[in-house]
Design an enzyme around this catalytic site. Structure first.
Site, mmCIF file in Angstrom:
data_model
loop_
_atom_site.group_PDB
_atom_site.id
_atom_site.type_symbol
_atom_site.label_atom_id
_atom_site.label_comp_id
_atom_site.label_asym_id
_atom_site.label_seq_id
_atom_site.Cartn_x
_atom_site.Cartn_y
_atom_site.Cartn_z
ATOM 1 N N ARG A 16 1.293 -1.182 -0.085
ATOM 2 C CA ARG A 16 0.150 0.258 0.129
ATOM 3 C C ARG A 16 0.814 1.120 -0.195
ATOM 4 O O ARG A 16 0.908 2.289 -0.912
ATOM 5 C CB ARG A 16 -0.579 0.020 1.125
ATOM 6 C CG ARG A 16 -2.296 1.361 1.491
ATOM 7 C CD ARG A 16 -3.269 0.786 2.034
ATOM 8 N NE ARG A 16 -3.264 -0.177 3.055
ATOM 9 C CZ ARG A 16 -2.171 0.244 4.366
ATOM 10 N NH1 ARG A 16 -2.185 1.573 4.355
ATOM 11 N NH2 ARG A 16 -2.602 -0.590 5.364
ATOM 12 N N ASP A 69 -2.931 21.993 -11.036
ATOM 13 C CA ASP A 69 -3.946 20.937 -11.962
ATOM 14 C C ASP A 69 -3.049 21.413 -12.318
ATOM 15 O O ASP A 69 -3.546 22.380 -13.373
ATOM 16 C CB ASP A 69 -4.921 20.991 -11.044
ATOM 17 C CG ASP A 69 -5.737 19.977 -12.361
ATOM 18 O OD1 ASP A 69 -5.010 19.930 -13.258
ATOM 19 O OD2 ASP A 69 -6.931 19.804 -12.540
ATOM 20 N N LYS A 87 -5.575 10.924 -18.260
ATOM 21 C CA LYS A 87 -5.754 11.869 -19.346
ATOM 22 C C LYS A 87 -4.144 11.641 -20.062
ATOM 23 O O LYS A 87 -4.179 10.496 -20.403
ATOM 24 C CB LYS A 87 -5.841 12.577 -18.782
ATOM 25 C CG LYS A 87 -6.898 13.258 -18.102
ATOM 26 C CD LYS A 87 -8.439 12.817 -18.415
ATOM 27 C CE LYS A 87 -9.390 12.823 -17.901
ATOM 28 N NZ LYS A 87 -9.502 12.600 -16.327
ATOM 29 N N TYR A 133 -11.562 21.584 -12.749
ATOM 30 C CA TYR A 133 -12.480 20.674 -12.985
ATOM 31 C C TYR A 133 -14.281 20.501 -11.917
ATOM 32 O O TYR A 133 -13.763 20.694 -10.845
ATOM 33 C CB TYR A 133 -11.810 19.724 -12.826
ATOM 34 C CG TYR A 133 -12.143 18.083 -12.550
ATOM 35 C CD1 TYR A 133 -12.776 17.378 -13.755
ATOM 36 C CD2 TYR A 133 -11.478 17.215 -11.813
ATOM 37 C CE1 TYR A 133 -13.306 16.000 -13.796
ATOM 38 C CE2 TYR A 133 -11.985 16.099 -11.084
ATOM 39 C CZ TYR A 133 -13.132 15.944 -12.921
ATOM 40 O OH TYR A 133 -13.626 14.267 -13.441
#
Length: 381
Positions: free
Chosen positions: A53, A178, A203, A105
């Protein structure tokens, strides 16, 4: 690969930092599916890994490559762009004042105005293209984070990164950017003073519409970054190993894909800027864009593969045009090798700031002439 040489981003990406497996001499990184690691005989973990993890060699390949591309000191991969973005906000403290863009976004905006405020963050929307407005909104001693998206989806406005960094650091706050649509091929926000860069790696970084992933890169490993690292480990928002491998594979062609998309997007923008049926083309690569000069100072090699067009005939015409395209696929997302078209306000709903006559375009790597002809025919009916 000599890490001390100033290789170009295209070289770093194509060779994935030039790593060669020391045992097999393979030039392609391996997938490590193991979820746990053996302790040393004295019960220590000198190999640096305890459990999958927080640690996995497959994650680290993509993380190290992005760190190099962004000019940062460390990166983290996440199970999605939303997981990466929300980790930054969850690393803040209840009561912190946060500034975020009015245009951003949509899914993250909804989370910030809902779950984040319920959790205790004081979130304020501001026009990030207006430094005076941002300065007026800052609350010294209370503002902990300024979050900006540039170019901003889906209106493709540009924010002054150096100016925002100066404002943030002047009150002891951090600037997080971002940079999904710019990618490190076109812009490196850390070089303008940003503290953290976020990518929806689904993306452009992956680039093939087959992996959900997010990534963060930091300019310094401070206490705040340590909290972000802890959020990922404790919440468990990590990639599967196969997805992590696909991500690093996609990143190897990042430079060529982004530059091809930029070239075609510029041509599409110029073609429809002269179309009598089009009200406006929103693309920072056009000299008519109000922030074209700012974009040119922050981006190099192109202005991105994303643009939007507004139709004079209005909402109905926009929806019908999207329905008539053959090459442009009607689908949400961006940054893949295939071109996508979307009537964005229908997706975001009645509270969206997006004009109803707007079509958002994600330019892929198809032939430029084919894409322009397909869209012209669809708009003409």
């Amino acid at each position: 690969m000599d890490s001390h040489k100033p290789y170009a981003p295209a070289t770093l990406a194509a060779q994935a930092l030039g790593a060669v497996d020391p045992i097999t001499k393979a030039i392609i990184p391996a997938i490590h599916p193991s979820t746990t690691y053996v302790r040393d005989e004295d019960n220590q973990y000198r190999n640096g890994r305890v459990y999958a993890r927080p640690h996995n060699p497959t994650f680290e390949t993509a993380e190290e490559l992005l760190t190099a591309l962004e000019g940062g000191v460390a990166s983290l991969s996440f199970a999605s762009g939303m997981a990466a973005a929300t980790a930054v906000f969850l690393a803040c403290k209840p009561g912190d004042h946060i500034l975020v863009p009015k245009v951003m976004y949509w899914s993250l905006r909804n989370w910030l105005m809902g779950a984040a405020t319920e959790w205790g963050l004081r979130v304020e929307l501001v026009d990030m293209t207006d430094l005076a407005a941002v300065k007026a909104a800052i609350q010294p001693g209370k503002t902990a984070l300024i979050w900006v998206e540039t170019p901003a989806n889906p209106l493709w406005t540009i924010s002054d990164l150096a100016g925002l960094a100066e404002l943030a650091h002047g009150v002891g706050a951090r600037l997080a950017v971002d940079s999904t649509c710019a990618t490190p091929i076109l812009s490196r926000p850390l070089s303008f003073g940003a503290d953290i860069v976020m990518h929806s790696a689904t993306k452009y970084l992956n680039g093939h519409s087959d992996v959900l992933a997010g990534m963060l890169t930091t300019g310094k490993q401070d206490d705040f970054w340590a909290r972000v690292v802890a959020v990922r480990a404790q919440v468990g928002a990590v990639l599967g190993t196969f997805e992590a491998w696909l991500l690093q594979r996609g990143m190897r062609t990042l430079s060529i894909r982004v530059r091809e998309a930029c070239r075609t997007a510029q041509a599409v923008a110029e073609a429809f800027a002269e179309d009598s049926r089009v009200l406006e083309v929103m693309y920072p690569g056009l000299p008519t864009h109000t922030q074209h000069n700012l974009a040119a100072t922050q981006m190099s090699g192109g202005f991105g593969g994303m643009l939007s067009i507004r139709l004079k005939a209005g909402e109905g015409a926009a929806i019908k045009a999207a329905a008539r395209t053959q090459l442009w696929k009607r689908a949400t997302s961006l940054g893949g090798v295939e071109s996508l078209i979307e009537h964005r306000s229908s997706v975001e709903g009645p509270t969206s700031p997006v004009p109803t006559d707007l079509l958002r375009l994600s330019v892929g790597i198809e032939d430029t002439g084919d894409l322009i002809a397909d869209l012209k025919e669809a708009i003409g009916g």
